[in-house]
Design a protein around this motif. Structure first.
Motif, PDB file in Angstrom:
ATOM      1  N   VAL A  64       9.312  11.093  -5.247  1.00  0.00           N
ATOM      2  CA  VAL A  64      10.585  11.094  -4.499  1.00  0.00           C
ATOM      3  C   VAL A  64      11.668  11.770  -5.331  1.00  0.00           C
ATOM      4  O   VAL A  64      12.446  12.598  -4.827  1.00  0.00           O
ATOM      5  CB  VAL A  64      10.994   9.653  -4.126  1.00  0.00           C
ATOM      6  CG1 VAL A  64      12.452   9.603  -3.685  1.00  0.00           C
ATOM      7  CG2 VAL A  64      10.096   9.128  -3.018  1.00  0.00           C
ATOM      8  N   ALA A  65      11.719  11.422  -6.626  1.00  0.00           N
ATOM      9  CA  ALA A  65      12.736  12.029  -7.492  1.00  0.00           C
ATOM     10  C   ALA A  65      12.540  13.534  -7.603  1.00  0.00           C
ATOM     11  O   ALA A  65      13.500  14.310  -7.503  1.00  0.00           O
ATOM     12  CB  ALA A  65      12.694  11.381  -8.873  1.00  0.00           C
ATOM     13  N   ARG A  66      11.317  13.956  -7.815  1.00  0.00           N
ATOM     14  CA  ARG A  66      11.058  15.394  -7.997  1.00  0.00           C
ATOM     15  C   ARG A  66      11.233  16.165  -6.687  1.00  0.00           C
ATOM     16  O   ARG A  66      11.715  17.297  -6.679  1.00  0.00           O
ATOM     17  CB  ARG A  66       9.645  15.599  -8.557  1.00  0.00           C
ATOM     18  CG  ARG A  66       9.438  14.997  -9.946  1.00  0.00           C
ATOM     19  CD  ARG A  66      10.291  15.720 -10.995  1.00  0.00           C
ATOM     20  NE  ARG A  66      10.242  15.051 -12.292  1.00  0.00           N
ATOM     21  CZ  ARG A  66      11.168  14.217 -12.738  1.00  0.00           C
ATOM     22  NH1 ARG A  66      12.236  13.953 -11.988  1.00  0.00           N
ATOM     23  NH2 ARG A  66      11.049  13.655 -13.923  1.00  0.00           N
ATOM     24  N   LEU A  83       3.801  11.475 -15.535  1.00  0.00           N
ATOM     25  CA  LEU A  83       4.962  10.870 -14.869  1.00  0.00           C
ATOM     26  C   LEU A  83       6.052  10.563 -15.889  1.00  0.00           C
ATOM     27  O   LEU A  83       6.423   9.405 -16.125  1.00  0.00           O
ATOM     28  CB  LEU A  83       4.527   9.593 -14.133  1.00  0.00           C
ATOM     29  CG  LEU A  83       3.334   9.735 -13.185  1.00  0.00           C
ATOM     30  CD1 LEU A  83       3.050   8.421 -12.479  1.00  0.00           C
ATOM     31  CD2 LEU A  83       3.586  10.850 -12.170  1.00  0.00           C
ATOM     32  N   ASP A  84       6.576  11.587 -16.488  1.00  0.00           N
ATOM     33  CA  ASP A  84       7.627  11.415 -17.488  1.00  0.00           C
ATOM     34  C   ASP A  84       8.976  11.196 -16.805  1.00  0.00           C
ATOM     35  O   ASP A  84       9.293  11.820 -15.785  1.00  0.00           O
ATOM     36  CB  ASP A  84       7.694  12.633 -18.405  1.00  0.00           C
ATOM     37  CG  ASP A  84       6.452  12.750 -19.281  1.00  0.00           C
ATOM     38  OD1 ASP A  84       5.924  11.699 -19.688  1.00  0.00           O
ATOM     39  OD2 ASP A  84       6.014  13.879 -19.551  1.00  0.00           O
ATOM     40  N   GLY A  85       9.779  10.310 -17.386  1.00  0.00           N
ATOM     41  CA  GLY A  85      11.054   9.941 -16.780  1.00  0.00           C
ATOM     42  C   GLY A  85      12.212  10.816 -17.221  1.00  0.00           C
ATOM     43  O   GLY A  85      12.114  11.599 -18.174  1.00  0.00           O
ATOM     44  N   ASP A  86      13.320  10.667 -16.522  1.00  0.00           N
ATOM     45  CA  ASP A  86      14.569  11.348 -16.877  1.00  0.00           C
ATOM     46  C   ASP A  86      15.459  10.450 -17.726  1.00  0.00           C
ATOM     47  O   ASP A  86      16.319  10.921 -18.465  1.00  0.00           O
ATOM     48  CB  ASP A  86      15.315  11.755 -15.605  1.00  0.00           C
ATOM     49  CG  ASP A  86      14.492  12.680 -14.725  1.00  0.00           C
ATOM     50  OD1 ASP A  86      14.072  13.742 -15.231  1.00  0.00           O
ATOM     51  OD2 ASP A  86      14.247  12.339 -13.552  1.00  0.00           O
ATOM     52  N   GLY A 110      -0.266  10.715   3.596  1.00  0.00           N
ATOM     53  CA  GLY A 110      -1.101  11.842   3.970  1.00  0.00           C
ATOM     54  C   GLY A 110      -0.274  13.088   4.217  1.00  0.00           C
ATOM     55  O   GLY A 110       0.944  13.013   4.436  1.00  0.00           O
ATOM     56  N   ALA A 111      -0.927  14.223   4.181  1.00  0.00           N
ATOM     57  CA  ALA A 111      -0.246  15.500   4.371  1.00  0.00           C
ATOM     58  C   ALA A 111       0.213  15.663   5.822  1.00  0.00           C
ATOM     59  O   ALA A 111      -0.316  15.030   6.732  1.00  0.00           O
ATOM     60  CB  ALA A 111      -1.183  16.641   3.992  1.00  0.00           C
ATOM     61  N   GLU A 151       2.098  20.795  -5.847  1.00  0.00           N
ATOM     62  CA  GLU A 151       1.916  20.765  -4.389  1.00  0.00           C
ATOM     63  C   GLU A 151       2.327  19.412  -3.818  1.00  0.00           C
ATOM     64  O   GLU A 151       2.909  19.338  -2.732  1.00  0.00           O
ATOM     65  CB  GLU A 151       0.459  21.070  -4.048  1.00  0.00           C
ATOM     66  CG  GLU A 151       0.072  22.518  -4.306  1.00  0.00           C
ATOM     67  CD  GLU A 151      -1.428  22.769  -4.236  1.00  0.00           C
ATOM     68  OE1 GLU A 151      -1.830  23.949  -4.127  1.00  0.00           O
ATOM     69  OE2 GLU A 151      -2.212  21.788  -4.305  1.00  0.00           O
ATOM     70  N   LEU A 152       2.038  18.344  -4.548  1.00  0.00           N
ATOM     71  CA  LEU A 152       2.457  17.015  -4.108  1.00  0.00           C
ATOM     72  C   LEU A 152       3.979  16.911  -4.053  1.00  0.00           C
ATOM     73  O   LEU A 152       4.541  16.354  -3.108  1.00  0.00           O
ATOM     74  CB  LEU A 152       1.905  15.944  -5.051  1.00  0.00           C
ATOM     75  CG  LEU A 152       0.470  15.473  -4.820  1.00  0.00           C
ATOM     76  CD1 LEU A 152       0.061  14.508  -5.919  1.00  0.00           C
ATOM     77  CD2 LEU A 152       0.323  14.810  -3.448  1.00  0.00           C
ATOM     78  N   ILE A 153       4.616  17.435  -5.084  1.00  0.00           N
ATOM     79  CA  ILE A 153       6.081  17.394  -5.131  1.00  0.00           C
ATOM     80  C   ILE A 153       6.670  18.096  -3.908  1.00  0.00           C
ATOM     81  O   ILE A 153       7.612  17.596  -3.277  1.00  0.00           O
ATOM     82  CB  ILE A 153       6.598  18.048  -6.423  1.00  0.00           C
ATOM     83  CG1 ILE A 153       6.273  17.152  -7.630  1.00  0.00           C
ATOM     84  CG2 ILE A 153       8.101  18.309  -6.351  1.00  0.00           C
ATOM     85  CD1 ILE A 153       6.532  17.807  -8.970  1.00  0.00           C
ATOM     86  N   ALA A 154       6.112  19.233  -3.556  1.00  0.00           N
ATOM     87  CA  ALA A 154       6.625  20.003  -2.411  1.00  0.00           C
ATOM     88  C   ALA A 154       6.353  19.286  -1.083  1.00  0.00           C
ATOM     89  O   ALA A 154       7.164  19.348  -0.158  1.00  0.00           O
ATOM     90  CB  ALA A 154       5.995  21.390  -2.402  1.00  0.00           C
ATOM     91  N   GLU A 155       5.228  18.589  -1.002  1.00  0.00           N
ATOM     92  CA  GLU A 155       4.772  18.020   0.263  1.00  0.00           C
ATOM     93  C   GLU A 155       5.226  16.576   0.490  1.00  0.00           C
ATOM     94  O   GLU A 155       5.422  16.148   1.632  1.00  0.00           O
ATOM     95  CB  GLU A 155       3.238  18.077   0.297  1.00  0.00           C
ATOM     96  CG  GLU A 155       2.586  17.503   1.545  1.00  0.00           C
ATOM     97  CD  GLU A 155       2.425  18.514   2.664  1.00  0.00           C
ATOM     98  OE1 GLU A 155       2.135  18.098   3.791  1.00  0.00           O
ATOM     99  OE2 GLU A 155       2.613  19.718   2.394  1.00  0.00           O
TER     100      GLU A 155
END
Length: 501
Positions: free
Chosen positions: A32-34, A69-72, A285-286, A298-302
């Motif tokens: 969600v963040a990315r 999964l590195d944090g900010d 799901g996609a 691809e996950l970040i975009a989708e």
């Protein structure tokens, strides 16, 4: 979803290993963040002093790094809302408790544990909800101050308003709890230790968390937290409660179903990109409804949290293994060699790596390329390649299926012809020479197909099926010239050992 200044958090307790459910929660928050260009915060909830361990926190952070999964913001890197360990924020909680007490939104509860238990038992006997009756709610401030000053122990409770508590859940829609079912929850125990629901709400508010994404076991906590937000006059964040992950028997996923910790999957030789891909599919799901393989970019975009389903997710180990095979094939061969080497080293098949092992590394690369397509995870490679390093001719000959094949007249003729040729041959065996011999033996004996190749394969590998000979023979020959903990037998040595057995 409003993408402006989205702030999410993953807030685990360092009381054990990071497991599948929490890892999926971390992933969804990170995505969600990315996806929105927001911030992903790691916060360590370690107020359970007895169970919280530094080694658990270190392992947890290492597992998150391994997953990518590195944090900010977080305990390692700091940030504008530090500190990020709850054990270091006790002063903050105390300050906010005093504010609620001074405003009459919370009150001291002097009921003893025995009195509360008696009240609970009475409610059970009368078939009433087991909630606090509000005995101390009406105590005047002066009386409360006097009792506290005299040293009488007290807890601090939130004064719940006489109206329903509502919140919107992105996954489940609008949710409502009556005030009676919530009662007046404890914020601070008589020991002075603040409770989970209190500290998590204070932290989320002060860290400006806009979306609270967590497991559905927290749904019953949410109305209490909403009441705390409202008592302070803070904006209530959006909630998304993720479904439970079940095993194949549709019971809550646990150790009895197999590995459940991220460390275990890592030890098995599951690639992080495969596990991240699989975790993402546990409840999401996609858009096209069919795509199942997604790299992290691809996950970040989708990914959109609105597409998460409320139905329980079934953890399918076979599907995880399928995804791992997919990513093993795509991975850089040098990376796979580096990851696979320790499994062979632990099995006593390869030496400890050193700068001088270029020849071994080159050979090992060919070995991995040959056998990688036949495994689900890297830990299977030593067993899959066992016959390369530790060939047992006696065991191979004694195998029931092998023995049946070898008893035939055709098999004995083929092996005799092959043995005659290898004894007269002085040079290293090559795939070309092997092919020439097999054609000659076919013409001499009349054997073909399985009758021709199975006896020779058993003599070389101990089994009647396996990799193609043109790939396998160089492995035998090159390996036999290397200095390895276990001597790799050449084709000649294998045949001689087998015939003599």
């Amino acid at each position: 979803m409003n993408t402006n200044k989205t702030r999410v958090r993953f807030a685990p307790s360092p009381t054990g290993l990071l497991h599948v459910g929490n890892a999926r929660t971390a992933l969804y928050n990170w995505l969600v963040a990315r996806h929105t260009g927001g911030k992903y915060i790691l916060r360590i909830e370690d107020t359970d002093v007895e169970r919280s361990k530094e080694e658990h926190e270190s392992q947890l952070i290492e597992d998150l790094h391994w997953l990518g999964l590195d944090g900010d913001e977080g305990p390692e890197i700091g940030g504008p809302h530090a500190p990020y360990r709850q054990s270091e924020r006790l002063g903050i909680y105390h300050e906010h408790t005093e504010k609620l007490l001074s405003e009459g939104k919370a009150y001291r509860c002097f009921c003893t544990a025995e009195e509360l238990e008696a009240e609970r038992q009475k409610a059970i006997a009368e078939h009433r909800p087991q909630i606090y009756s509000g005995t101390c709610r009406a105590i005047t401030k002066a009386d409360s101050d006097t009792r506290a000053a005299s040293g009488k122990l007290f807890a601090v409770r939130l004064r719940i308003p006489d109206r329903p508590l509502r919140f919107h859940d992105i996954v489940r829609g609008d949710v409502e709890f009556s005030s009676e079912t919530v009662s007046d929850p404890i914020l601070v125990r008589s020991s002075g230790v603040p409770v989970y629901n209190y500290v998590v709400t204070v932290d989320d508010a002060l860290m400006e968390i806009t979306h609270v994404i967590r497991g559905d076991d927290h749904i019953s906590n949410t109305p209490k937290q909403v009441a705390i937000y409202e008592a302070f006059g803070w904006s209530v964040p959006q909630f998304a409660h993720l479904s439970t992950i079940l095993g194949s028997d549709r019971e809550r996923l646990s150790k009895r179903h197999g590995a459940t910790s991220i460390a275990s999957f890592r030890e098995m030789g599951i690639l992080p990109e495969a596990l991240v891909n699989y975790l993402a599919l546990l409840g999401w799901g996609a858009k096209d409804g069919t795509s199942e393989t997604f790299t992290p970019p691809e996950l970040i975009a989708e990914f959109e949290i609105e597409r998460v389903t409320a139905s329980p997710a079934i953890f399918d180990f076979d599907k995880l293994h399928w995804l791992n095979r997919h990513y093993l094939k795509l991975a850089d061969p040098a990376r796979i060699m580096d990851l696979a080497w320790p499994y062979f080293e632990k099995a006593g098949l390869l030496p400890a790596r050193s700068p001088g092992d270029a020849a071994i590394r080159s050979w090992f690369g060919k070995l991995i390329a040959l056998f990688l397509p036949s495994v689900d995870r890297l830990e299977q490679l030593p067993e899959k390649t066992h016959f390369i390093f530790r060939f047992d001719a006696i065991l191979a000959a004694a195998n029931e299926e092998n023995a049946t094949i070898l008893r035939s007249e055709a098999a004995q003729k083929v092996l005799a012809a092959f043995a005659d040729r290898i004894r007269a041959w002085e040079d290293p065996m090559t795939p070309e020479q092997f092919k020439l011999w097999m054609n000659e033996i076919k013409a001499e004996t009349g054997a073909k197909g399985k009758d021709l190749f199975h006896p020779v394969r058993i003599a070389l590998t101990g089994a009647h099926s396996g990799p193609e000979f043109d790939k396998l023979i160089p492995i035998f020959e090159e390996g036999s010239r290397l200095s390895l903990p276990e001597h790799v037998l050449s084709v000649r040595e294998r045949v001689e050992q087998f015939v003599s057995a």
